[in-house]
Design a protein around this motif. Structure first.
Motif, PDB file in Angstrom:
ATOM      1  N   ASN A 408      19.108  -7.218  22.582  1.00 42.83           N
ATOM      2  CA  ASN A 408      17.510  -6.950  22.739  1.00 42.83           C
ATOM      3  C   ASN A 408      17.322  -5.519  22.534  1.00 42.83           C
ATOM      4  OD1 ASN A 408      17.504  -9.676  22.437  1.00 42.83           O
ATOM      5  ND2 ASN A 408      17.279 -10.142  24.751  1.00 42.83           N
ATOM      6  N   GLN A 409      16.212  -5.421  22.325  1.00 38.64           N
ATOM      7  CA  GLN A 409      15.918  -3.989  22.489  1.00 38.64           C
ATOM      8  C   GLN A 409      14.432  -3.671  22.905  1.00 38.64           C
ATOM      9  OE1 GLN A 409      16.242  -1.677  18.683  1.00 38.64           O
ATOM     10  NE2 GLN A 409      16.018   0.446  19.684  1.00 38.64           N
ATOM     11  N   THR A 410      13.762  -2.623  23.552  1.00 36.62           N
ATOM     12  CA  THR A 410      12.480  -2.306  23.868  1.00 36.62           C
ATOM     13  C   THR A 410      12.161  -1.309  23.374  1.00 36.62           C
ATOM     14  OG1 THR A 410      12.436  -3.650  25.854  1.00 36.62           O
ATOM     15  CG2 THR A 410      10.830  -2.223  25.585  1.00 36.62           C
ATOM     16  N   VAL A 411      10.795  -0.944  22.755  1.00 38.22           N
ATOM     17  CA  VAL A 411      10.732   0.145  21.800  1.00 38.22           C
ATOM     18  C   VAL A 411       9.143   0.619  22.360  1.00 38.22           C
ATOM     19  CG1 VAL A 411      10.230   1.171  19.585  1.00 38.22           C
ATOM     20  CG2 VAL A 411      12.299  -0.454  19.861  1.00 38.22           C
ATOM     21  N   GLU A 412       9.137   1.738  22.536  1.00 34.11           N
ATOM     22  CA  GLU A 412       7.713   2.265  22.592  1.00 34.11           C
ATOM     23  C   GLU A 412       7.377   3.348  21.697  1.00 34.11           C
ATOM     24  OE1 GLU A 412       7.177   3.540  26.914  1.00 34.11           O
ATOM     25  OE2 GLU A 412       7.426   1.608  27.625  1.00 34.11           O
ATOM     26  N   ALA A 413       6.138   3.475  21.413  1.00 32.83           N
ATOM     27  CA  ALA A 413       5.932   4.643  20.134  1.00 32.83           C
ATOM     28  C   ALA A 413       4.411   4.847  20.469  1.00 32.83           C
ATOM     29  CB  ALA A 413       6.013   4.124  18.980  1.00 32.83           C
ATOM     30  N   LEU A 414       3.845   6.148  20.394  1.00 29.45           N
ATOM     31  CA  LEU A 414       2.738   6.641  20.163  1.00 29.45           C
ATOM     32  C   LEU A 414       2.624   7.364  18.729  1.00 29.45           C
ATOM     33  CD1 LEU A 414      -0.248   7.455  21.313  1.00 29.45           C
ATOM     34  CD2 LEU A 414       0.886   9.891  21.860  1.00 29.45           C
ATOM     35  N   ALA A 415       2.026   6.401  17.960  1.00 30.76           N
ATOM     36  CA  ALA A 415       1.771   7.024  16.194  1.00 30.76           C
ATOM     37  C   ALA A 415       0.502   7.289  15.939  1.00 30.76           C
ATOM     38  CB  ALA A 415       2.281   5.627  15.437  1.00 30.76           C
ATOM     39  N   LEU A 416       0.256   8.084  14.804  1.00 22.88           N
ATOM     40  CA  LEU A 416      -0.902   8.362  14.409  1.00 22.88           C
ATOM     41  C   LEU A 416      -0.747   7.958  12.807  1.00 22.88           C
ATOM     42  CD1 LEU A 416      -3.452  10.113  14.452  1.00 22.88           C
ATOM     43  CD2 LEU A 416      -1.984  12.134  13.517  1.00 22.88           C
ATOM     44  N   ASP A 417      -1.765   7.491  12.489  1.00 21.37           N
ATOM     45  CA  ASP A 417      -1.910   6.591  11.169  1.00 21.37           C
ATOM     46  C   ASP A 417      -2.803   7.006  10.174  1.00 21.37           C
ATOM     47  OD1 ASP A 417       0.270   5.102  11.278  1.00 21.37           O
ATOM     48  OD2 ASP A 417      -0.666   3.280  12.049  1.00 21.37           O
ATOM     49  N   TRP A 418      -2.726   7.280   8.768  1.00 22.19           N
ATOM     50  CA  TRP A 418      -3.595   7.508   8.094  1.00 22.19           C
ATOM     51  C   TRP A 418      -3.836   6.428   6.984  1.00 22.19           C
ATOM     52  CZ3 TRP A 418      -2.612   9.285   2.765  1.00 22.19           C
ATOM     53  CH2 TRP A 418      -3.948   9.540   2.139  1.00 22.19           C
ATOM     54  N   ARG A 419      -4.770   6.025   6.448  1.00 23.93           N
ATOM     55  CA  ARG A 419      -4.488   4.763   5.462  1.00 23.93           C
ATOM     56  C   ARG A 419      -5.989   5.118   4.373  1.00 23.93           C
ATOM     57  NH1 ARG A 419      -5.811  -1.825   6.391  1.00 23.93           N
ATOM     58  NH2 ARG A 419      -5.726  -2.344   4.013  1.00 23.93           N
ATOM     59  N   PHE A 420      -5.443   5.005   3.141  1.00 26.16           N
ATOM     60  CA  PHE A 420      -6.504   5.246   2.134  1.00 26.16           C
ATOM     61  C   PHE A 420      -6.567   4.051   1.186  1.00 26.16           C
ATOM     62  CE2 PHE A 420      -7.632   6.570  -2.178  1.00 26.16           C
ATOM     63  CZ  PHE A 420      -8.724   7.135  -1.899  1.00 26.16           C
ATOM     64  N   ARG A 421      -7.655   3.492   0.846  1.00 26.10           N
ATOM     65  CA  ARG A 421      -7.512   2.518  -0.008  1.00 26.10           C
ATOM     66  C   ARG A 421      -8.857   2.746  -0.916  1.00 26.10           C
ATOM     67  NH1 ARG A 421      -8.838  -2.778   2.492  1.00 26.10           N
ATOM     68  NH2 ARG A 421     -11.044  -2.248   1.926  1.00 26.10           N
ATOM     69  N   TYR A 422      -8.747   2.405  -2.178  1.00 29.44           N
ATOM     70  CA  TYR A 422      -9.751   2.664  -3.394  1.00 29.44           C
ATOM     71  C   TYR A 422      -9.586   1.346  -4.312  1.00 29.44           C
ATOM     72  CZ  TYR A 422     -13.007   4.093  -6.942  1.00 29.44           C
ATOM     73  OH  TYR A 422     -13.810   4.211  -7.833  1.00 29.44           O
ATOM     74  N   HIS A 423     -10.689   0.595  -4.407  1.00 29.12           N
ATOM     75  CA  HIS A 423     -10.961  -0.388  -5.348  1.00 29.12           C
ATOM     76  C   HIS A 423     -11.840  -0.441  -6.109  1.00 29.12           C
ATOM     77  CE1 HIS A 423     -13.224  -2.317  -2.112  1.00 29.12           C
ATOM     78  NE2 HIS A 423     -13.995  -2.812  -3.228  1.00 29.12           N
ATOM     79  N   PHE A 424     -11.493  -0.724  -7.468  1.00 23.34           N
ATOM     80  CA  PHE A 424     -12.677  -0.868  -8.301  1.00 23.34           C
ATOM     81  C   PHE A 424     -12.553  -2.204  -9.255  1.00 23.34           C
ATOM     82  CE2 PHE A 424     -14.528  -0.180 -12.692  1.00 23.34           C
ATOM     83  CZ  PHE A 424     -15.861   0.616 -12.194  1.00 23.34           C
ATOM     84  N   VAL A 425     -13.256  -3.136  -8.930  1.00 18.44           N
ATOM     85  CA  VAL A 425     -13.145  -4.504  -9.479  1.00 18.44           C
ATOM     86  C   VAL A 425     -14.475  -5.075  -9.956  1.00 18.44           C
ATOM     87  CG1 VAL A 425     -11.028  -5.008  -8.160  1.00 18.44           C
ATOM     88  CG2 VAL A 425     -13.228  -5.567  -7.248  1.00 18.44           C
ATOM     89  N   ASP A 426     -14.229  -6.063 -10.712  1.00 13.76           N
ATOM     90  CA  ASP A 426     -15.655  -6.423 -11.446  1.00 13.76           C
ATOM     91  C   ASP A 426     -16.264  -7.589 -10.642  1.00 13.76           C
ATOM     92  OD1 ASP A 426     -13.512  -8.425 -11.713  1.00 13.76           O
ATOM     93  OD2 ASP A 426     -14.005  -8.854 -13.886  1.00 13.76           O
ATOM     94  N   ASP A 427     -15.393  -8.161  -9.578  1.00  9.31           N
ATOM     95  CA  ASP A 427     -15.877  -9.295  -8.822  1.00  9.31           C
ATOM     96  C   ASP A 427     -14.694  -9.400  -7.476  1.00  9.31           C
ATOM     97  OD1 ASP A 427     -16.315 -11.788  -7.265  1.00  9.31           O
ATOM     98  OD2 ASP A 427     -17.111 -13.062  -9.059  1.00  9.31           O
ATOM     99  N   THR A 437      -5.861   0.600  -5.161  1.00 11.39           N
ATOM    100  CA  THR A 437      -4.780   1.704  -4.890  1.00 11.39           C
ATOM    101  C   THR A 437      -4.925   1.850  -3.257  1.00 11.39           C
ATOM    102  OG1 THR A 437      -5.233   2.916  -6.940  1.00 11.39           O
ATOM    103  CG2 THR A 437      -4.278   4.193  -5.293  1.00 11.39           C
ATOM    104  N   GLU A 438      -3.681   1.850  -2.678  1.00 10.30           N
ATOM    105  CA  GLU A 438      -3.598   2.127  -1.291  1.00 10.30           C
ATOM    106  C   GLU A 438      -2.145   2.935  -0.950  1.00 10.30           C
ATOM    107  OE1 GLU A 438      -2.994  -0.664   2.588  1.00 10.30           O
ATOM    108  OE2 GLU A 438      -3.559  -1.538   0.577  1.00 10.30           O
ATOM    109  N   PHE A 439      -2.653   3.919  -0.160  1.00  6.70           N
ATOM    110  CA  PHE A 439      -1.625   4.592   0.555  1.00  6.70           C
ATOM    111  C   PHE A 439      -1.777   4.540   2.106  1.00  6.70           C
ATOM    112  CE2 PHE A 439      -2.539   6.865  -3.539  1.00  6.70           C
ATOM    113  CZ  PHE A 439      -1.193   6.819  -4.251  1.00  6.70           C
ATOM    114  N   ARG A 440      -0.694   4.859   2.656  1.00  5.07           N
ATOM    115  CA  ARG A 440      -0.460   4.615   4.177  1.00  5.07           C
ATOM    116  C   ARG A 440       0.785   5.627   4.587  1.00  5.07           C
ATOM    117  NH1 ARG A 440      -0.998  -1.279   6.851  1.00  5.07           N
ATOM    118  NH2 ARG A 440      -1.758   0.172   8.554  1.00  5.07           N
ATOM    119  N   LEU A 441       0.233   6.240   5.813  1.00  2.00           N
ATOM    120  CA  LEU A 441       1.138   7.248   6.181  1.00  2.00           C
ATOM    121  C   LEU A 441       0.932   7.383   7.606  1.00  2.00           C
ATOM    122  CD1 LEU A 441       3.118   9.725   5.253  1.00  2.00           C
ATOM    123  CD2 LEU A 441       1.045  11.270   5.646  1.00  2.00           C
ATOM    124  N   GLY A 442       1.942   7.237   8.426  1.00  2.00           N
ATOM    125  CA  GLY A 442       2.125   6.852   9.660  1.00  2.00           C
ATOM    126  C   GLY A 442       3.345   7.470  10.470  1.00  2.00           C
TER     127      GLY A 442
END
Length: 601
Positions: A408-427, A437-442
């Motif tokens: 077993n393992q216990t993990v702690e993290a303080l994370a900074l995230d960036w998320r970008f999503r663009y969609h162009f759809v008819d419906d 289109t989607e990008f994530r960086l963290g």
């Protein structure tokens, strides 16, 4: 005296007899005239068995049967029968004219059936009228609008009733309505048809079309005129505007404005419109009518997905939190493989489409012999429009990882995230054309409350192409990589597993990854892709064939591609397509059933 009286009585009787004979003669002549006009229709001896029949070419028979009511009840008299036939002849001529047949010949005949003469309406539609020429003219400010000159050419080219095309009244009216709608869609809200002519040459079966549209002046958005507000300020609605005062009028922007207001829980009914008065064209008022909903709501729901099994949830919301119209939500969701409790609050977006959120959650999962218990607190700044999302968030989480057969393992993290999503759809519900289109960086740092330095990168691309009138071809690709010295000390959210719906079908949900003991845990690298073809047999029912491929591992060199393929059924529900897929995992030979709502983003 008596003699004179008798003479007058005799005269009156003879006069009445003469008039009656004259009346019968007139009826006889009138009947013969109609019979000469409509061929021979003998007297009906057995009117109780009378049924009128129709004889016409297949090209128009179905149309006439749909719109002409043939008499199937006996007529009260021969005169009633003759009147019906004459009226039906006129109706047929008028109906055929709407389909482009302006010279029909309608005659009557009879045939013998069981010793009864049955009248037959015989229809010769004549030649179908075709378009000889088309003249489309524009007047008003649109003539000098340089930005729309190419568009005017496209509209003329796209006009459906071109020369040599069949002329039909319904298509003529529809084409005019579509053209006018295109002109009024941008800038020219008061455009109108000032001339509309369809001159038909019956002898040559040709139609000459002429339409003139006056665009009027360019309209510009003015101030909002809001009605229906009781608890909320007008500023709240102003911040959802997709346009500003002084910008050119656009029906699409008004529609997006209405959708934005309808998507928030504060309002039930929303109406956004203008009154295109030419005198106000420089600053046209925009009328917004809303009806407010109750501020607090308790809802229950349920469902099923082959990824996480059966689901039940309860949701409490208050969208006037602290009397600021903020959205407060508390959700308890119980799934077979995942249980989640979340509470959080979102502010309202400002004029720049930016809002802020804060929340806390507790989640337990048990997937592929890996049990995780995670506590998380986060805050975010979100920029969002109808087709773009740009999010920055800061979260702290503590995760207990319990793999079966490993430490077993216990993990702690303080994370900074960036998320970008663009969609162009008819419906957004039933997509046939478009892309996402989607990008994530963290990442986090060991020097800032994290157990290890790591940087997670992820990208996804989706495409839809229409095929024919109904079918759709779909491609999806995604890839991710976590830059770190090892996977240990990193929360599972920042690692990768694959398998299941929206990944590699034919394999269980998150069953592709790194093995620790008897469990599958996340690795530092992942890539998957999908090719799918959907054929819609009917409006709401279709079938799909697909191929999925991908893998997740701890290093690129250790990746072993997994292939899945199969077919499924699609049903268009009001909330989006439901998918029932039967997929085979090529590596294992196992066939699995995947069921879910097709969520594309």
């Amino acid at each position: 005296m008596d003699c004179v009286l008798d003479t007058r009585l005799i005269f009156k009787k003879r006069l009445i007899t003469g008039l009656w004979a004259l009346w019968l003669c007139i009826i006889s002549v009138y009947s013969k005239t109609i019979l000469a006009e409509s061929a021979v229709i003998p007297n009906m001896l057995n009117s109780a068995e009378f049924v009128v029949q129709l004889s016409a070419p297949d090209s128009v028979k179905g149309f006439l049967n749909e719109h002409i009511k043939l008499a199937q009840e006996p007529f009260a008299s021969d005169m009633a029968q003759l009147a019906y036939l004459r009226r039906t002849k006129l109706d047929i001529s008028e109906l055929l004219a709407t389909e482009g047949y302006f010279s029909p010949v309608v005659t009557f005949d009879t045939r013998i059936k069981q010793e009864t003469e049955i009248p037959i309406i015989i229809v010769d539609p004549g030649p179908l009228t075709h378009v000889a020429s088309v003249q489309i003219e524009f007047q008003g400010d649109i003539v000098d609008d340089e930005e729309l000159q190419k568009q005017l050419k496209k509209w003329r080219k796209a006009w459906p009733l071109q020369a040599d095309k069949p002329f039909r009244s319904a298509e003529w009216e529809e084409a005019k309505a579509v053209l006018l709608s295109q002109v009024t869609y941008e800038k020219y809200a008061a455009a109108r048809i000032v001339r509309s002519e369809a001159v038909v040459d019956k002898e040559n079966a040709q139609a000459t079309l002429h339409i003139v549209i006056d665009s009027g002046p360019v309209f510009y958005f003015g101030q909002l005129e809001i009605t229906g507000l009781e608890r909320y300020d007008a500023e709240m609605i102003e911040n959802y505007r997709t346009f500003r005062s002084g910008e050119p009028y656009s029906k699409e922007r008004m529609h997006l404005f209405q959708i934005a207001l309808q998507s928030i829980p504060h309002f039930g009914n929303v109406s956004v419109n203008i009154s295109p008065d030419v005198s106000d064209h420089k600053a046209i008022p925009v009328h917004v009518a809303v009806s407010e909903t109750k501020t607090k709501r308790l809802s229950f729901g349920g469902g099923y997905s082959s990824n996480n099994g059966a689901r039940a949830e309860v949701n409490f919301s208050n969208h006037n939190f602290l009397d600021r119209a903020w959205n407060f939500n508390t959700i308890l969701r119980l799934e077979q493989k995942r249980q989640t409790f979340y509470t959080g609050v979102n502010t309202l977006p400002n004029q720049n489409n930016i809002y802020y959120s804060a929340g806390a959650s507790l989640q337990r999962t048990n997937i592929e012999n890996l049990v995780t218990i995670k506590q998380r607190v986060d805050t975010a700044r979100v920029y969002q429009t109808h087709n773009l999302l740009n999010l920055y968030s800061l979260n702290w989480q503590r995760e207990e990882k319990r793999p079966d057969g490993a430490a077993n393992q216990t993990v702690e993290a303080l994370a900074l995230d960036w998320r970008f999503r663009y969609h162009f759809v008819d419906d957004p519900v039933n997509i046939r054309r478009g892309s996402i289109t989607e990008f994530r960086l963290g990442g986090g740092s060991e020097s800032l409350l994290s157990d290890q330095d790591f940087l997670r990168m992820y990208g996804r691309q989706q495409y839809w192409w229409p095929v024919g009138k109904r079918d759709v071809f779909y491609l999806r690709g995604e890839a991710g990589y976590t830059l770190a010295s090892s996977r240990f000390g990193i929360p599972q959210e920042y690692l990768f597993r694959a398998g299941g719906i929206q990944s590699v079908r034919g394999y269980d949900f998150m069953s592709i990854g790194v093995r620790e003991g008897n469990a599958i845990v996340g690795g530092r690298v992942m890539a998957t892709g999908t090719a799918e073809y959907t054929h819609w047999f009917m409006q709401n029912w279709g079938a799909a064939a697909f191929v999925d491929v991908g893998s997740a591992a701890d290093t690129v060199n250790s990746m072993d591609l997994f292939l899945g393929y199969g077919a499924g059924v699609r049903w268009r529900s009001p909330a989006g397509p439901l998918a029932l897929d039967l997929a085979r995992g090529h590596k294992t030979g196992t066939i699995r059933v995947h069921f879910s709502m097709v969520v594309n983003f």
